[in-house]
Design an enzyme around this catalytic site. Structure first.
Site, mmCIF file in Angstrom:
data_model
loop_
_atom_site.group_PDB
_atom_site.id
_atom_site.type_symbol
_atom_site.label_atom_id
_atom_site.label_comp_id
_atom_site.label_asym_id
_atom_site.label_seq_id
_atom_site.Cartn_x
_atom_site.Cartn_y
_atom_site.Cartn_z
ATOM 1 N N ASP A 8 0.865 -1.196 0.000
ATOM 2 C CA ASP A 8 0.000 0.000 0.000
ATOM 3 C C ASP A 8 0.893 1.235 0.000
ATOM 4 O OD1 ASP A 8 -3.162 0.716 1.343
ATOM 5 O OD2 ASP A 8 -1.632 2.251 1.042
ATOM 6 N N ASP A 114 -3.710 2.365 -5.334
ATOM 7 C CA ASP A 114 -2.419 2.387 -4.632
ATOM 8 C C ASP A 114 -2.136 1.135 -3.815
ATOM 9 O OD1 ASP A 114 -3.831 2.760 -2.216
ATOM 10 O OD2 ASP A 114 -2.209 4.020 -1.435
ATOM 11 N N GLU A 115 -2.858 0.054 -4.083
ATOM 12 C CA GLU A 115 -2.574 -1.159 -3.305
ATOM 13 C C GLU A 115 -2.734 -2.412 -4.146
ATOM 14 O OE1 GLU A 115 -5.543 -2.068 -0.258
ATOM 15 O OE2 GLU A 115 -6.872 -0.637 -1.211
HETATM 16 P P1 TTP Z 1 -5.216 5.139 0.972
HETATM 17 O O1 TTP Z 1 -4.203 4.063 0.747
HETATM 18 O O2 TTP Z 1 -6.379 4.821 1.831
HETATM 19 O O3 TTP Z 1 -4.518 6.422 1.608
HETATM 20 P P2 TTP Z 1 -3.108 7.052 1.334
HETATM 21 O O4 TTP Z 1 -2.309 6.239 0.394
HETATM 22 O O5 TTP Z 1 -3.313 8.487 0.944
HETATM 23 O O6 TTP Z 1 -2.430 7.069 2.774
HETATM 24 P P3 TTP Z 1 -1.811 5.822 3.581
HETATM 25 O O7 TTP Z 1 -0.354 6.173 3.745
HETATM 26 O O8 TTP Z 1 -2.532 5.829 4.882
HETATM 27 O O9 TTP Z 1 -2.037 4.592 2.783
HETATM 28 O O10 TTP Z 1 -5.781 5.646 -0.421
HETATM 29 C C1 TTP Z 1 -4.963 5.762 -1.554
HETATM 30 C C2 TTP Z 1 -5.330 6.967 -2.378
HETATM 31 O O11 TTP Z 1 -6.681 6.869 -2.790
HETATM 32 C C3 TTP Z 1 -5.209 8.263 -1.604
HETATM 33 O O12 TTP Z 1 -3.937 8.866 -1.745
HETATM 34 C C4 TTP Z 1 -6.309 9.108 -2.167
HETATM 35 C C5 TTP Z 1 -7.306 8.131 -2.743
HETATM 36 N N1 TTP Z 1 -8.516 8.070 -1.914
HETATM 37 C C6 TTP Z 1 -9.713 8.570 -2.431
HETATM 38 O O13 TTP Z 1 -9.753 9.060 -3.563
HETATM 39 N N2 TTP Z 1 -10.840 8.515 -1.653
HETATM 40 C C7 TTP Z 1 -10.827 7.995 -0.392
HETATM 41 O O14 TTP Z 1 -11.857 7.970 0.298
HETATM 42 C C8 TTP Z 1 -9.593 7.482 0.134
HETATM 43 C C9 TTP Z 1 -9.523 6.903 1.517
HETATM 44 C C10 TTP Z 1 -8.490 7.544 -0.668
HETATM 45 MG MG MG Z 2 -2.096 4.171 0.644
#
Ligand code: TTP
Ligand code: MG
Length: 381
Positions: A8, A114-115
């Site tokens: 992730d 992103d995962e």
């Molecule tokens: P996440 O992996 O949930 O968050 P993140 O990568 O920003 O932070 P973390 O380090 O905690 O993993 O989500 C990935 C991307 O998806 C995030 O950068 C923005 C997008 N996103 C949305 O568009 N809507 C949402 O509700 C969420 C949670 C994320």
């Molecule tokens: Mg993330």
């Protein structure tokens, strides 16, 4: 024994913004709705870790984030930068990351932008899987300048929970015999599927940790939640059978190169473009992709301003030469005054094949009649 990794990206959208805009380095960054001086509507999409220190989080109203940012600034902390987001760029970076990860896995599943899940069972041990994860983390830093967090466990559920355990830039390995002790200490909210509603309902009944959840018997959970109760019962024990789906295919294949020295030497830039086109074309060949229709180039100038240009051909393109020719047409304006009036030097170029044309699946070929040895139409080469 199954060994599954979950990768992730850290603060993904915000991290990409930081990467492509040096002005943002080490600053709190919020991607989301326009705050309009505190009058904005909409929410925070994501915030980088510097902004999270101010209490700013995904899904929070943008007005609230604005107030937190202002309060921090009044305390003498750095100013927060609010950005609208650039989804096309995030999508492109995501695809390149997936293309780094996928070849390493027995099976690969892109779970979101992103995962991803990687089935690494054939590596044979959790130590070897951890080594592979470190190699991949280094590769993503080297290619994209981005960090991610990885969890490794005996199934997707445990891998997912453990990738979130240490962020950013974490690696958490949970071996089968450690699963229960690892989960027991965590709060129930870490379990995928437990959202605010289920959490509240369980809190009302005094259940806060996975350990407490595990103490409930199945009938109790089914009584409260129906079918979902059965899932919860299994999840509290770290049990999950779901396979890594393995349906991922690259949507594009590209390469980019950062030059040793920023340059505007046209001969040099075009020579590098030719090399990139050759390498992309080889990768297309290895993936069994015979043709493509879109050529895309990326140009990053010395000041990090970054541009992409694409051209889609009416007919499929098949050779490295066609990719190179297409790329040259798109690159030339950046070398002269058309797209580069102040004659800035170039830091990086990229060449990418998109709208990939795949060979039809073998089953759709006319069938050869094996019995009589006569053959129907040959498949196209
Ligand atoms: P996440 O992996 O949930 O968050 P993140 O990568 O920003 O932070 P973390 O380090 O905690 O993993 O989500 C990935 C991307 O998806 C995030 O950068 C923005 C997008 N996103 C949305 O568009 N809507 C949402 O509700 C969420 C949670 C994320
Ligand atoms: Mg993330």
């Amino acid at each position: 024994m199954r060994i599954i990794a979950h990768v992730d990206m850290d603060a993904f959208y915000a991290a990409v913004e930081e990467r492509y805009n040096p002005r943002l380095r080490d600053r709190p960054v919020v991607v989301g709705a326009d705050p309009k001086d505190g009058q904005g509507r909409g929410v925070v999409t994501t915030a980088n870790y510097a902004a999270r220190k101010y209490g700013i989080k995904s899904a929070m109203p943008i007005t609230r984030a604005w107030r937190l940012a202002n309060a921090a600034q009044r305390r003498g902390e750095p100013e927060t930068i609010f950005l609208p987001g650039n989804h096309r760029l995030y999508r492109e970076v995501s695809e390149r990351i997936m293309a780094v990860l996928a070849p390493s896995a027995d099976a690969f599943e892109e779970a979101s932008i992103d995962e991803a899940y990687l089935d690494l069972s054939s590596l044979g041990s959790f130590e070897a899987a951890a080594e592979r994860a470190l190699t991949l983390k280094r590769e993503i830093v080297a290619r994209e300048g981005l960090t991610c967090s990885v969890g490794i466990g005996p199934n997707k559920l445990v891998a997912k929970i453990s990738s979130d355990f240490k962020k950013p830039d974490g690696l958490t390995v949970v071996q089968p015999e450690q699963v229960q002790a690892f989960l027991d200490l965590l709060r129930i909210r870490v379990i995928p599927g437990i959202g605010p509603k289920t959490e509240l309902l369980l809190h009302d009944r005094g259940i806060h940790t996975v350990r407490q959840l595990r103490d409930l018997d199945l009938f109790q959970l089914v009584d409260w939640f129906g079918r979902w109760g059965e899932d919860l019962y299994a999840k509290a024990r770290g049990l999950s059978e779901s396979p890594v789906s393995n349906e991922w295919e690259p949507k594009s294949i590209g390469e980019q190169e950062t030059f040793e020295h920023d340059t505007l030497d046209a001969a040099f830039v075009l020579e590098r473009a030719q090399e990139l086109a050759r390498s992309v074309s080889q990768r297309l060949g290895r993936q069994g992709i015979p043709a493509f229709r879109t050529v895309t180039v990326t140009v990053r100038f010395a000041d990090f301003a970054t541009f992409t240009r694409s051209h889609t051909a009416r007919e499929p393109l098949v050779t490295a030469e066609a990719l190179y020719t297409g790329a040259v047409r798109l690159l030339l304006p950046f070398l002269d005054h058309r797209e580069n009036p102040t004659q800035k030097k170039i830091r990086l170029i990229g060449v990418r094949a998109e709208k990939l044309v795949r060979a039809p699946a073998p089953s759709s070929y006319p069938r050869r009649d094996l019995e009589t040895g006569t053959s129907g139409e040959e498949p196209n080469p």
